[in-house]
Design a protein around this motif. Structure first.
Motif, mmCIF file in Angstrom:
data_model
loop_
_atom_site.group_PDB
_atom_site.id
_atom_site.type_symbol
_atom_site.label_atom_id
_atom_site.label_comp_id
_atom_site.label_asym_id
_atom_site.label_seq_id
_atom_site.Cartn_x
_atom_site.Cartn_y
_atom_site.Cartn_z
ATOM 1 N N SER A 34 13.256 44.181 17.406
ATOM 2 C CA SER A 34 11.816 44.319 17.600
ATOM 3 C C SER A 34 11.482 45.770 17.879
ATOM 4 C CB SER A 34 11.357 43.476 18.789
ATOM 5 O OG SER A 34 10.067 43.888 19.182
ATOM 6 N N ARG A 35 10.531 46.301 17.133
ATOM 7 C CA ARG A 35 10.059 47.662 17.377
ATOM 8 C C ARG A 35 8.646 47.617 17.957
ATOM 9 N NH1 ARG A 35 10.406 51.223 12.526
ATOM 10 N NH2 ARG A 35 9.565 49.450 11.400
ATOM 11 N N ALA A 36 8.430 46.675 18.885
ATOM 12 C CA ALA A 36 7.136 46.569 19.559
ATOM 13 C C ALA A 36 6.813 47.905 20.211
ATOM 14 C CB ALA A 36 7.177 45.464 20.610
ATOM 15 N N LEU A 37 5.549 48.303 20.149
ATOM 16 C CA LEU A 37 5.134 49.570 20.730
ATOM 17 C C LEU A 37 3.663 49.518 21.086
ATOM 18 C CD1 LEU A 37 4.526 52.345 18.095
ATOM 19 C CD2 LEU A 37 4.951 49.991 17.435
ATOM 20 N N ALA A 38 3.240 50.476 21.893
ATOM 21 C CA ALA A 38 1.835 50.568 22.273
ATOM 22 C C ALA A 38 1.493 52.022 22.540
ATOM 23 C CB ALA A 38 1.549 49.720 23.508
ATOM 24 N N GLY A 39 0.194 52.309 22.469
ATOM 25 C CA GLY A 39 -0.274 53.653 22.759
ATOM 26 C C GLY A 39 -1.764 53.664 22.991
ATOM 27 N N LEU A 40 -2.253 54.801 23.456
ATOM 28 C CA LEU A 40 -3.681 55.021 23.650
ATOM 29 C C LEU A 40 -4.148 56.048 22.630
ATOM 30 C CD1 LEU A 40 -3.679 55.272 27.524
ATOM 31 C CD2 LEU A 40 -4.984 53.602 26.204
ATOM 32 N N ALA A 41 -5.286 55.782 22.020
ATOM 33 C CA ALA A 41 -5.902 56.707 21.071
ATOM 34 C C ALA A 41 -7.406 56.652 21.276
ATOM 35 C CB ALA A 41 -5.544 56.343 19.634
ATOM 36 N N ASN A 42 -8.006 57.773 21.593
ATOM 37 C CA ASN A 42 -9.448 57.848 21.791
ATOM 38 C C ASN A 42 -9.932 56.796 22.793
ATOM 39 O OD1 ASN A 42 -11.908 59.136 21.295
ATOM 40 N ND2 ASN A 42 -12.466 57.682 19.701
ATOM 41 N N ASN A 43 -9.188 56.655 23.901
ATOM 42 C CA ASN A 43 -9.500 55.691 24.953
ATOM 43 C C ASN A 43 -9.492 54.242 24.470
ATOM 44 O OD1 ASN A 43 -11.369 58.322 25.752
ATOM 45 N ND2 ASN A 43 -10.099 57.504 27.382
ATOM 46 N N THR A 44 -8.697 53.968 23.458
ATOM 47 C CA THR A 44 -8.496 52.617 22.938
ATOM 48 C C THR A 44 -7.016 52.292 23.084
ATOM 49 O OG1 THR A 44 -10.251 52.951 21.311
ATOM 50 C CG2 THR A 44 -8.726 51.133 20.892
ATOM 51 N N LEU A 45 -6.711 51.127 23.638
ATOM 52 C CA LEU A 45 -5.325 50.691 23.765
ATOM 53 C C LEU A 45 -4.928 49.956 22.494
ATOM 54 C CD1 LEU A 45 -2.764 50.306 25.560
ATOM 55 C CD2 LEU A 45 -3.808 48.137 26.310
ATOM 56 N N ILE A 46 -3.804 50.351 21.901
ATOM 57 C CA ILE A 46 -3.279 49.695 20.692
ATOM 58 C C ILE A 46 -1.919 49.114 21.055
ATOM 59 C CG2 ILE A 46 -2.565 49.982 18.292
ATOM 60 C CD1 ILE A 46 -4.525 52.771 19.466
#
Length: 182
Positions: free
Chosen positions: A130-142
Motif C-alpha cells: 500500500s502506498r497510502a499517502l496524504a498531504g495539504l495543498a492550498n489549505n485542503t487535506l488530500i
C-alpha cells in the motif's frame, strides 16, 4: 503560497464540530457508479459524520487526469478535504502517488505510516504494497487510500473520522483547513 485564509493557525482540538465540504475521488480504469463500493462507502460515512459531500468523481488511472481533477478541487475554496481511493498499489497503471504528491505543499507522512501499521493487524505483510499517502495543498487535506472498501473503512474508522472532527484532542486537521462551517 495560498490565497485562502484559514480559520486558525493551529489544529489543536477541543472546538465545536465544524461541517467540512469533502470531495470523493475514485481512481480506477474499471469502476463505475454502479460498482464503486469504496467511493460510495466514503460518501456515506462522511455524511453520517455530519460533513457535506461536495463532489464525487471516478477518473481513470492516468496521472494527468488525476492531477487535473484534484487541482480543480484544491483551487475551489469551498472544498476542504479530498478523499481519494484507488491507484496506490504497484499494479499496472497505479499512479495516484506519482500524480498527487507533486501537488502537496506539505506531506502528512504519518498518514501512510499509521495506515500501514493498522492495516498490518488486518492483512499482515501485504500492507507493504500500500502506498497510502496524504498531504495539504492550498489549505485542503488530500488523503489517498487503497481501492478496497476494507482499506477505506480502516482509514476512516482509525484515522479520518477523528482527524476531521474539530472536537478531537489533542489535535486534528480542521484548524488547518479553509473556512469550515460551524
Amino acid at each position: 503560497m495560498t490565497n485562502q485564509a484559514t480559520i486558525s493557525t493551529s489544529g489543536h482540538g477541543g472546538g465545536d464540530f465544524k461541517t467540512l465540504n469533502i470531495a470523493v475521488l475514485t481512481v480506477s480504469d474499471t469502476r463505475t457508479e454502479a460498482n464503486d463500493t469504496s467511493g460510495q462507502y466514503l460518501a456515506e460515512v462522511l455524511q453520517e459524520a455530519g460533513h457535506t459531500l461536495s463532489d464525487k468523481a471516478i477518473v481513470p488511472d492516468d496521472v494527468y487526469i488525476l492531477r487535473a481533477q484534484v487541482s480543480a478541487w484544491i483551487a475551489d475554496p469551498d472544498i476542504h478535504v479530498i478523499l481519494s481511493t484507488g491507484g496506490t498499489g504497484f499494479s499496472g497503471r497505479d499512479s495516484t502517488p506519482e500524480a498527487l504528491a507533486p501537488l502537496f505543499d506539505k506531506q502528512v507522512e504519518g498518514f501512510g505510516e499509521v495506515f500501514r501499521a493498522i492495516s498490518y493487524e488486518e492483512i499482515g505483510s501485504s500492507t507493504i504494497q500500500s502506498r497510502a499517502l496524504a498531504g495539504l495543498a492550498n489549505n485542503t487535506l488530500i488523503c489517498c487510500m487503497p481501492g478496497s472498501t476494507g482499506a477505506c473503512r480502516t482509514a476512516w474508522e482509525n484515522l479520518l473520522r477523528e482527524q476531521l472532527d474539530a472536537r478531537h484532542k489533542p489535535c486534528n486537521f480542521v484548524g488547518h483547513l479553509t473556512n469550515p462551517k460551524n
